[in-house]
Motif scaffolding. Sequence first.
Motif, mmCIF file in Angstrom:
data_model
loop_
_atom_site.group_PDB
_atom_site.id
_atom_site.type_symbol
_atom_site.label_atom_id
_atom_site.label_comp_id
_atom_site.label_asym_id
_atom_site.label_seq_id
_atom_site.Cartn_x
_atom_site.Cartn_y
_atom_site.Cartn_z
ATOM 1 N N HIS A 9 56.192 35.555 34.489
ATOM 2 C CA HIS A 9 55.941 34.793 35.835
ATOM 3 C C HIS A 9 54.176 35.405 35.666
ATOM 4 C CE1 HIS A 9 56.001 32.576 39.462
ATOM 5 N NE2 HIS A 9 55.819 34.518 39.952
ATOM 6 N N GLU A 10 53.946 36.791 35.910
ATOM 7 C CA GLU A 10 52.622 37.119 36.616
ATOM 8 C C GLU A 10 51.861 37.054 35.272
ATOM 9 O OE1 GLU A 10 50.211 41.439 37.171
ATOM 10 O OE2 GLU A 10 53.226 41.315 36.742
ATOM 11 N N GLN A 11 51.607 36.616 33.566
ATOM 12 C CA GLN A 11 51.070 35.884 33.370
ATOM 13 C C GLN A 11 50.649 34.547 33.481
ATOM 14 O OE1 GLN A 11 50.821 37.199 28.804
ATOM 15 N NE2 GLN A 11 51.854 39.394 29.173
ATOM 16 N N ARG A 12 50.838 34.259 33.392
ATOM 17 C CA ARG A 12 51.030 32.561 33.762
ATOM 18 C C ARG A 12 50.900 32.411 35.138
ATOM 19 N NH1 ARG A 12 57.410 29.997 31.637
ATOM 20 N NH2 ARG A 12 56.880 30.085 29.603
ATOM 21 N N TRP A 13 50.765 33.140 36.016
ATOM 22 C CA TRP A 13 50.201 32.706 37.746
ATOM 23 C C TRP A 13 49.002 33.378 37.647
ATOM 24 C CZ3 TRP A 13 49.794 30.680 41.394
ATOM 25 C CH2 TRP A 13 49.183 31.087 42.614
ATOM 26 N N ASP A 14 48.809 34.779 36.425
ATOM 27 C CA ASP A 14 47.245 35.129 36.607
ATOM 28 C C ASP A 14 46.299 33.399 35.530
ATOM 29 O OD1 ASP A 14 47.676 37.085 37.786
ATOM 30 O OD2 ASP A 14 48.142 38.951 35.844
ATOM 31 N N ASP A 15 46.463 33.351 34.925
ATOM 32 C CA ASP A 15 46.810 32.384 34.090
ATOM 33 C C ASP A 15 45.936 30.366 34.614
ATOM 34 O OD1 ASP A 15 45.467 31.364 31.588
ATOM 35 O OD2 ASP A 15 47.267 30.233 31.783
ATOM 36 N N HIS A 16 46.854 30.314 35.938
ATOM 37 C CA HIS A 16 47.060 29.663 36.482
ATOM 38 C C HIS A 16 45.361 29.612 37.710
ATOM 39 C CE1 HIS A 16 47.731 26.136 39.304
ATOM 40 N NE2 HIS A 16 47.989 26.754 39.666
ATOM 41 N N ARG A 17 46.066 30.605 38.254
ATOM 42 C CA ARG A 17 45.392 30.859 39.434
ATOM 43 C C ARG A 17 43.371 30.773 39.377
ATOM 44 N NH1 ARG A 17 45.094 36.375 41.794
ATOM 45 N NH2 ARG A 17 45.983 37.915 40.273
ATOM 46 N N ASN A 78 40.509 33.722 44.937
ATOM 47 C CA ASN A 78 40.916 34.775 44.565
ATOM 48 C C ASN A 78 40.095 35.990 44.623
ATOM 49 O OD1 ASN A 78 43.574 33.763 42.711
ATOM 50 N ND2 ASN A 78 42.121 32.667 41.363
ATOM 51 N N ASP A 79 38.935 36.105 45.381
ATOM 52 C CA ASP A 79 38.336 37.382 45.804
ATOM 53 C C ASP A 79 38.279 38.204 44.819
ATOM 54 O OD1 ASP A 79 36.630 38.804 47.562
ATOM 55 O OD2 ASP A 79 38.616 40.176 47.849
ATOM 56 N N CYS A 80 37.610 37.667 43.371
ATOM 57 C CA CYS A 80 37.201 37.995 42.616
ATOM 58 C C CYS A 80 35.823 37.566 41.580
ATOM 59 C CB CYS A 80 37.896 38.734 41.524
ATOM 60 S SG CYS A 80 39.103 37.399 41.070
ATOM 61 N N THR A 81 35.354 38.296 40.522
ATOM 62 C CA THR A 81 33.665 38.422 39.935
ATOM 63 C C THR A 81 34.888 36.925 38.597
ATOM 64 O OG1 THR A 81 33.222 40.371 38.556
ATOM 65 C CG2 THR A 81 32.696 39.830 40.509
ATOM 66 N N VAL A 90 44.339 39.268 29.753
ATOM 67 C CA VAL A 90 45.353 40.046 28.947
ATOM 68 C C VAL A 90 45.332 38.669 27.295
ATOM 69 C CG1 VAL A 90 48.034 40.020 27.931
ATOM 70 C CG2 VAL A 90 46.965 40.196 30.162
ATOM 71 N N GLY A 91 45.529 37.755 26.971
ATOM 72 C CA GLY A 91 45.196 36.901 25.603
ATOM 73 C C GLY A 91 43.981 37.272 24.929
ATOM 74 N N TYR A 92 43.300 35.183 24.137
ATOM 75 C CA TYR A 92 42.411 35.023 24.387
ATOM 76 C C TYR A 92 41.079 34.729 25.653
ATOM 77 C CZ TYR A 92 43.631 35.949 19.325
ATOM 78 O OH TYR A 92 44.085 35.931 18.405
ATOM 79 N N ASN A 93 40.315 36.233 26.562
ATOM 80 C CA ASN A 93 39.364 35.695 26.675
ATOM 81 C C ASN A 93 38.426 34.922 26.438
ATOM 82 O OD1 ASN A 93 37.580 37.273 25.618
ATOM 83 N ND2 ASN A 93 38.071 39.261 27.140
ATOM 84 N N LEU A 94 37.696 34.243 27.534
ATOM 85 C CA LEU A 94 36.335 33.790 26.739
ATOM 86 C C LEU A 94 35.408 34.080 25.333
ATOM 87 C CD1 LEU A 94 34.550 31.844 30.183
ATOM 88 C CD2 LEU A 94 36.921 30.792 28.218
ATOM 89 N N VAL A 95 35.437 34.530 25.328
ATOM 90 C CA VAL A 95 34.794 36.239 24.271
ATOM 91 C C VAL A 95 35.311 35.851 23.477
ATOM 92 C CG1 VAL A 95 33.992 37.831 23.144
ATOM 93 C CG2 VAL A 95 33.012 37.444 25.745
ATOM 94 N N ALA A 166 52.904 36.613 23.379
ATOM 95 C CA ALA A 166 53.120 35.785 22.610
ATOM 96 C C ALA A 166 54.133 34.651 23.554
ATOM 97 C CB ALA A 166 53.944 36.251 21.163
ATOM 98 N N THR A 167 55.343 35.267 23.778
ATOM 99 C CA THR A 167 56.262 33.615 24.465
ATOM 100 C C THR A 167 55.089 32.804 25.403
ATOM 101 O OG1 THR A 167 58.462 35.705 24.229
ATOM 102 C CG2 THR A 167 58.002 33.414 25.920
ATOM 103 N N LYS A 168 54.462 33.644 26.406
ATOM 104 C CA LYS A 168 53.973 32.504 26.722
ATOM 105 C C LYS A 168 52.593 31.613 26.447
ATOM 106 C CE LYS A 168 49.765 32.149 29.733
ATOM 107 N NZ LYS A 168 49.071 31.448 28.536
ATOM 108 N N ILE A 169 52.736 32.360 25.235
ATOM 109 C CA ILE A 169 51.429 30.874 24.283
ATOM 110 C C ILE A 169 52.362 29.628 23.703
ATOM 111 C CG2 ILE A 169 49.813 31.051 22.116
ATOM 112 C CD1 ILE A 169 48.341 32.240 24.548
ATOM 113 N N LEU A 170 53.210 30.587 22.890
ATOM 114 C CA LEU A 170 54.511 29.744 22.840
ATOM 115 C C LEU A 170 55.211 28.414 23.744
ATOM 116 C CD1 LEU A 170 56.105 31.389 20.019
ATOM 117 C CD2 LEU A 170 54.263 30.347 19.112
ATOM 118 N N THR A 171 54.985 28.878 24.879
ATOM 119 C CA THR A 171 55.167 28.064 26.264
ATOM 120 C C THR A 171 54.789 27.427 26.648
ATOM 121 O OG1 THR A 171 56.319 29.295 27.758
ATOM 122 C CG2 THR A 171 58.018 29.259 25.617
#
Length: 200
Positions: A9-17, A78-81, A90-95, A166-171
């Motif tokens: 849930h945290e990884q999905r939320w971070d990705d979305h927000r 989100n008050d961040c850069t 966690v996964g593949y950032n833009l670089v 891996a579960t997040k990516i597959l789902t």
Amino acid sequence: MSELRGQLHEQRWDDHRYYHHSVINQSLHFVSAVTFIVAYLIVWREPAIAALLGWGVAMTSRQAGHFFFEPRGYDEVNDCTHEHKEEIKVGYNLVRKVILMALWAAIPLVLLLDPTFFGIFVPHVGVLEFLDHLGKLWLVLGVGGLVFRTVQLFFIRDVDTGLVWATKILTDPFNDFRLYRQAPAELTRRALARLPARAR
């Protein structure tokens, strides 16, 4: 199990927000999700076609949304850069995505220059055989990219983080379908609202 679900849930939320502010990006993720679901349905019978759909449509629409339509400045919500978001990704950032997409783009060029692809294939005859070989290579790249980052996370984070990612990516296709299914209609509504009254 509850802890792993919490991490998912945290990884999905971070990705979305952090990475899905733009309604254009959300719409492209919806297109990507639908395409990936179709690819999942056919991958066991038509792996090359599934990979061509996955990379040629789903991944390109997905990454175009990130590269071209997401803001890179300070994230007021989100008050961040942007740099902070990229660092904690966690996964593949833009670089990392640039590297992965460069490999994706290089594969058809190498296959054209060496139709055996370093001795793996009998040289293709015609476009259909070329696409079949290309699809199989892209499928290996996709699986390899997933396995590589998962195992890497085992070492730089922990096993749970790698398995959850891996579960997040597959789902993700199913989650993105649920999250962004309204985005194309919202994008259309916004576009129509900008038109002069006579053009509507």
